[in-house]
Design a protein around this motif. Structure first.
Motif, mmCIF file in Angstrom:
data_model
loop_
_atom_site.group_PDB
_atom_site.id
_atom_site.type_symbol
_atom_site.label_atom_id
_atom_site.label_comp_id
_atom_site.label_asym_id
_atom_site.label_seq_id
_atom_site.Cartn_x
_atom_site.Cartn_y
_atom_site.Cartn_z
ATOM 1 N N ASN A 265 15.158 15.053 3.351
ATOM 2 C CA ASN A 265 14.085 14.620 3.293
ATOM 3 C C ASN A 265 13.142 13.831 2.834
ATOM 4 O O ASN A 265 12.717 12.799 2.962
ATOM 5 N N LEU A 266 13.746 14.119 1.193
ATOM 6 C CA LEU A 266 12.987 13.097 0.123
ATOM 7 C C LEU A 266 14.175 11.483 0.560
ATOM 8 O O LEU A 266 13.218 10.802 0.135
ATOM 9 N N ALA A 267 15.460 11.648 0.953
ATOM 10 C CA ALA A 267 16.048 10.603 0.691
ATOM 11 C C ALA A 267 15.180 9.496 2.324
ATOM 12 O O ALA A 267 14.903 8.200 1.908
ATOM 13 N N HIS A 268 14.906 10.474 2.716
ATOM 14 C CA HIS A 268 14.654 9.647 4.180
ATOM 15 C C HIS A 268 13.163 8.682 3.911
ATOM 16 O O HIS A 268 13.028 7.579 3.899
ATOM 17 N N SER A 275 12.599 0.519 2.000
ATOM 18 C CA SER A 275 13.619 -0.568 3.086
ATOM 19 C C SER A 275 12.773 -1.812 3.598
ATOM 20 O O SER A 275 12.893 -2.923 3.727
ATOM 21 N N VAL A 276 11.672 -0.726 4.002
ATOM 22 C CA VAL A 276 10.296 -1.965 4.271
ATOM 23 C C VAL A 276 10.158 -3.167 3.393
ATOM 24 O O VAL A 276 10.026 -4.407 3.563
ATOM 25 N N THR A 281 10.407 -9.099 1.332
ATOM 26 C CA THR A 281 10.165 -10.108 0.270
ATOM 27 C C THR A 281 11.279 -10.887 0.744
ATOM 28 O O THR A 281 12.151 -11.603 0.532
ATOM 29 N N GLU A 282 12.459 -10.612 1.424
ATOM 30 C CA GLU A 282 13.243 -11.613 1.910
ATOM 31 C C GLU A 282 12.589 -13.284 2.569
ATOM 32 O O GLU A 282 12.243 -12.926 3.537
ATOM 33 N N GLY A 283 13.957 -13.633 2.048
ATOM 34 C CA GLY A 283 13.105 -15.429 1.919
ATOM 35 C C GLY A 283 12.204 -15.946 1.647
ATOM 36 O O GLY A 283 11.432 -17.334 2.468
ATOM 37 N N GLN A 284 11.398 -14.940 0.926
ATOM 38 C CA GLN A 284 9.664 -15.302 0.046
ATOM 39 C C GLN A 284 10.583 -15.939 -1.514
ATOM 40 O O GLN A 284 11.222 -14.822 -1.738
#
Length: 467
Positions: A265-268, A275-276, A281-284
């Protein structure tokens, strides 16, 4: 006594079976010794009483036959053939006190001939103390030192003021011989009885404690991963213990499963926001997106590290798992030879089929996989793996390559998270660190050294499950 016995039985480092057997054996030996001594003594006393009865009859005959004439005691030979035969073993004598108070024989049986009746110096006082009773004692006779049983009694004869002491003696050789024979038979019988009793105690203790041994073996099987619960039926005295142990095992398993659930649960919960953030930040370009991206990657690595370590620790603590080392090596070797097919890497591995790792398969796969991948990455072509039992519940995995090796002063450094020897070689620098963390979770050890092949040698010591 009870406290001393309790301390003895409870003393650590000693076998309970052995203590009980030795304690029972000591009591048996003491009891049989006392029994043998009492029986032998009573048998001898019975024989001596029979001789005493004959001596008393002889004294009575002498008293009846004795008379006083002119103040002198006259005792004729009584009608007993043994007292008339020389040194026959049956003797009598009549004595009186002289002026010094010593006993002087005034009449004797023909069987004594010219020998003296054995009269101890203390007899005068002893017969006076019993006042007409009989005093018995052992003495040495005139016929080659024969053993005698002697009886003496002081009597007052009519017409004489001074008392007279009548003495009768019998050879007790037969009594002594019978006593020795009886003692021999008695000790032999008691010895056989003792051996039988100790054998019975031994088997009774062994059979009585066998359920405890079986329970100990079942607990060992659970610890070694051969079983998950205690399943045998035990006597009512031990059944509650087995039941409580099963409840403890269930509780431990429940704690481990709960911990795994919490870890998942903690990992999730942590990985999803990370991940969000990375996706945003991708492409910026710019300083802020770069900082967010770098720190998010770092946080995800830290999360993976600590969650992996927590899962491994939970599995190691409750572990009844058994993993075949040969199967994992074969699986990893086939997979990595395909991955590094373009490089032509050959992985030569050897491990006994019966060698078992005491832990979960995925943990062994991760440890072996990281070490093998690192070896394939740095090798020229050849990688060698060997595994074997070390004894004392441990196994040793050795992975070697023919690559450039690793300087001794940098071996501790590469075990730190994120450390890379060459930035041009692909990888995250986490492999050896992950292996070291998992190994420590299983109370093992990872050691780096020089290989005879010229490259690095990684030695992985882990807990082994008995086959």
């Amino acid at each position: 006594m009870k406290q001393n016995l309790g301390r003895y039985l409870g003393r650590p480092g000693r076998s309970l079976t052995r203590r009980l057997i030795w304690l029972a054996a000591a009591w048996i030996v003491v009891a049989l010794l006392v029994t043998g001594l009492v029986l032998t003594s009573q048998f001898q006393e019975s024989g001596l009483r029979r001789l005493g009865g004959v001596n008393n009859n002889t004294i009575d005959e002498l008293v009846v036959a004795a008379s006083v004439r002119d103040g002198q005691v006259v005792v004729p030979q009584i009608e007993d053939s043994r007292t008339k035969a020389l040194l026959s073993g049956k003797y009598w004598a009549v004595a009186e006190r002289n002026a010094d108070g010593d006993l002087v024989v005034i009449a004797r049986s023909t069987s004594l001939w010219d020998s003296e009746m054995p009269i101890p110096a203390s007899l005068t006082e002893r017969v006076a103390e019993v006042a007409g009773g009989t005093v018995s004692y052992n003495a040495v006779g005139p016929n080659n030192g024969e053993p005698l049983r002697v009886a003496a009694s002081q009597k007052q004869l009519p017409g004489r003021e001074q008392p007279v002491v009548f003495i009768a003696a019998l050879n007790r050789s037969n009594i002594d011989s019978d006593t020795r024979q009886f003692a021999t038979l008695t000790w032999a019988a008691l010895g056989l009885l003792g051996v039988g009793l100790m054998a019975a105690v031994f088997f009774q203790v062994r059979i009585g404690l066998r359920p405890l041994y079986e329970l100990g073996q079942e607990i060992g099987d659970v610890r070694k991963g051969r079983a998950t619960r205690i399943t045998q039926d035990y006597p009512v005295e031990i059944a509650p213990l087995a039941e409580q142990l099963n409840k403890l095992l269930d509780h431990n398993q429940e704690v481990v499963e709960r911990q795994r659930t919490h870890v998942g649960n903690l990992a999730h919960a942590l990985k999803t926001p990370l991940s969000v953030m990375l996706a945003e930040t991708e492409g910026q370009s710019g300083t802020l997106p770069e900082i967010v991206r770098r720190q998010s990657e770092l946080m995800r690595g830290q999360v993976d590290h600590h969650l992996r370590r927590a899962r491994a620790a939970a599995r190691a603590q409750g572990s009844g798992e058994r993993t075949a080392v040969a199967e994992v090596l074969d699986e990893m070797a086939v997979m990595l030879e395909r991955v590094f097919q373009s490089k032509g890497v050959e992985i030569d591995w050897r491990a006994p089929d019966e060698l078992m790792f005491r832990g979960e398969r995925q943990d062994l796969q991760e440890m072996v996989g990281n070490l093998l991948e690192n070896a394939c990455l740095w090798s020229k072509r050849r990688v060698k793996v060997s595994a074997g039992a070390m004894g004392m519940g441990r196994l040793l995995l050795v992975i070697e390559d023919d690559g450039p090796g690793l300087p001794e002063d940098r071996r501790d450094e590469v075990l730190k998270r994120g450390t890379r020897l060459d930035e041009d070689v692909p990888g995250t620098g986490l492999g050896l660190s992950i292996v070291d963390e998992l190994t420590r979770a299983y109370e093992g050890r990872l050691t780096l050294g020089d290989s005879d092949m010229g490259g690095l040698k990684a030695m992985l010591e882990l807990p082994a499950a008995e086959s």
